[in-house]
Design an enzyme around this catalytic site. Structure first.
Site, PDB file in Angstrom:
ATOM      1  N   ASP A  31       0.853  -1.188   0.000  1.00 15.40           N
ATOM      2  CA  ASP A  31       0.000   0.000   0.000  1.00 15.40           C
ATOM      3  C   ASP A  31       0.894   1.245   0.000  1.00 15.40           C
ATOM      4  O   ASP A  31       1.888   1.309   0.735  1.00 15.40           O
ATOM      5  CB  ASP A  31      -0.903  -0.010   1.235  1.00 15.40           C
ATOM      6  CG  ASP A  31      -2.062   0.955   1.133  1.00 15.40           C
ATOM      7  OD1 ASP A  31      -3.213   0.502   1.129  1.00 15.40           O
ATOM      8  OD2 ASP A  31      -1.812   2.181   1.059  1.00 15.40           O
ATOM      9  N   ASN A  87     -12.882  -3.342   2.832  1.00 13.81           N
ATOM     10  CA  ASN A  87     -13.956  -2.353   2.847  1.00 13.81           C
ATOM     11  C   ASN A  87     -14.853  -2.476   1.617  1.00 13.81           C
ATOM     12  O   ASN A  87     -14.348  -2.636   0.498  1.00 13.81           O
ATOM     13  CB  ASN A  87     -13.355  -0.944   2.892  1.00 13.81           C
ATOM     14  CG  ASN A  87     -12.470  -0.731   4.116  1.00 13.81           C
ATOM     15  OD1 ASN A  87     -12.783  -1.210   5.197  1.00 13.81           O
ATOM     16  ND2 ASN A  87     -11.369  -0.020   3.948  1.00 13.81           N
ATOM     17  N   GLN A  94     -14.485   2.395   1.731  1.00 15.02           N
ATOM     18  CA  GLN A  94     -13.838   2.014   0.467  1.00 15.02           C
ATOM     19  C   GLN A  94     -13.571   3.264  -0.360  1.00 15.02           C
ATOM     20  O   GLN A  94     -14.450   4.112  -0.520  1.00 15.02           O
ATOM     21  CB  GLN A  94     -14.732   1.042  -0.320  1.00 15.02           C
ATOM     22  CG  GLN A  94     -14.049   0.483  -1.567  1.00 15.02           C
ATOM     23  CD  GLN A  94     -14.889  -0.571  -2.294  1.00 15.02           C
ATOM     24  OE1 GLN A  94     -16.064  -0.775  -1.985  1.00 15.02           O
ATOM     25  NE2 GLN A  94     -14.295  -1.214  -3.271  1.00 15.02           N
ATOM     26  N   HIS A 100     -10.271  -5.296  -3.058  1.00 20.25           N
ATOM     27  CA  HIS A 100      -8.929  -5.544  -2.530  1.00 20.25           C
ATOM     28  C   HIS A 100      -9.032  -5.898  -1.055  1.00 20.25           C
ATOM     29  O   HIS A 100      -9.949  -5.461  -0.362  1.00 20.25           O
ATOM     30  CB  HIS A 100      -8.013  -4.333  -2.730  1.00 20.25           C
ATOM     31  CG  HIS A 100      -8.591  -3.066  -2.199  1.00 20.25           C
ATOM     32  ND1 HIS A 100      -9.534  -2.333  -2.890  1.00 20.25           N
ATOM     33  CD2 HIS A 100      -8.393  -2.409  -1.038  1.00 20.25           C
ATOM     34  CE1 HIS A 100      -9.876  -1.274  -2.175  1.00 20.25           C
ATOM     35  NE2 HIS A 100      -9.207  -1.306  -1.039  1.00 20.25           N
ATOM     36  N   HIS A 102      -6.897  -5.691   2.463  1.00 21.65           N
ATOM     37  CA  HIS A 102      -5.742  -5.138   3.177  1.00 21.65           C
ATOM     38  C   HIS A 102      -5.162  -6.203   4.100  1.00 21.65           C
ATOM     39  O   HIS A 102      -5.914  -6.893   4.811  1.00 21.65           O
ATOM     40  CB  HIS A 102      -6.156  -3.958   4.071  1.00 21.65           C
ATOM     41  CG  HIS A 102      -6.681  -2.767   3.340  1.00 21.65           C
ATOM     42  ND1 HIS A 102      -5.909  -1.668   3.076  1.00 21.65           N
ATOM     43  CD2 HIS A 102      -7.912  -2.489   2.838  1.00 21.65           C
ATOM     44  CE1 HIS A 102      -6.641  -0.751   2.449  1.00 21.65           C
ATOM     45  NE2 HIS A 102      -7.862  -1.226   2.293  1.00 21.65           N
TER      46      HIS A 102
END
Ligand code: AMP
Ligand code: ZN
Length: 135
Positions: A31, A87, A94, A100, A102
């Site tokens: 990230d 999310n 989100q 995706h 995390h």
């Protein structure tokens, strides 16, 4: 693939990212705004906006990949725990509308707090909620 989707372009190698893992279905990247050192994202190469759209089978593969990555990152980074966060919808936080997951390594005194404020719920309210979902 959606041309205007940043994660489509990253997952398919059009935009560079710090890749930790890649196969025919997924790319795992760091990230760019990490919660902690090693904060990574599992991104499917095909475009699905969120968990609602993600096919069930791929959802299972996401969790298998998460397990493998968490084990490897724990060994390599020496973190002491992990949060998986995913999310769906802007109300849920989100910001990139390509599914995706995390993976957030946790360290002693890392200064992060991932969680919620527990509310009171009477047994009748829990029963009403259960019935609403199940019946
Ligand atoms: P979410 O709020 O769950 O949609 O998370 C989106 C995440 O994507 C955030 O943690 C961002 O820091 C991260 N992000 C956005 N753009 C990029 C990028 N180009 N490379 C790496 N991470 C990104
Ligand atoms: Zn996309």
């Amino acid at each position: 693939m959606k041309d205007d989707c940043i994660f489509c372009r990253i997952a398919n190698g059009e935009i560079p990212a710090k890749t930790l893992y890649e196969d025919d279905k997924f790319r795992v990247i760091l990230d760019q705004g990490p919660a902690t050192k090693g904060h990574a994202l599992i991104i499917p190469k095909e475009h699905y906006a969120d968990l609602y759209e993600l096919p069930e089978e791929l959802a299972g593969e996401v969790m298998k990949l998460a397990k493998r990555m968490v084990i490897r990152m724990t060994e390599k980074l020496g973190c002491k725990g992990f949060n998986l966060v995913q999310n769906n919808g802007d109300l849920a936080g989100q910001t990139v509308f390509h599914f995706h997951m995390h993976m957030i390594p946790r360290y002693q005194a890392d200064g992060q707090k991932i969680g919620w404020k527990p509310q009171e719920a009477a047994p009748e309210e829990l029963e009403q909620t259960r019935a609403q979902i199940v019946d």
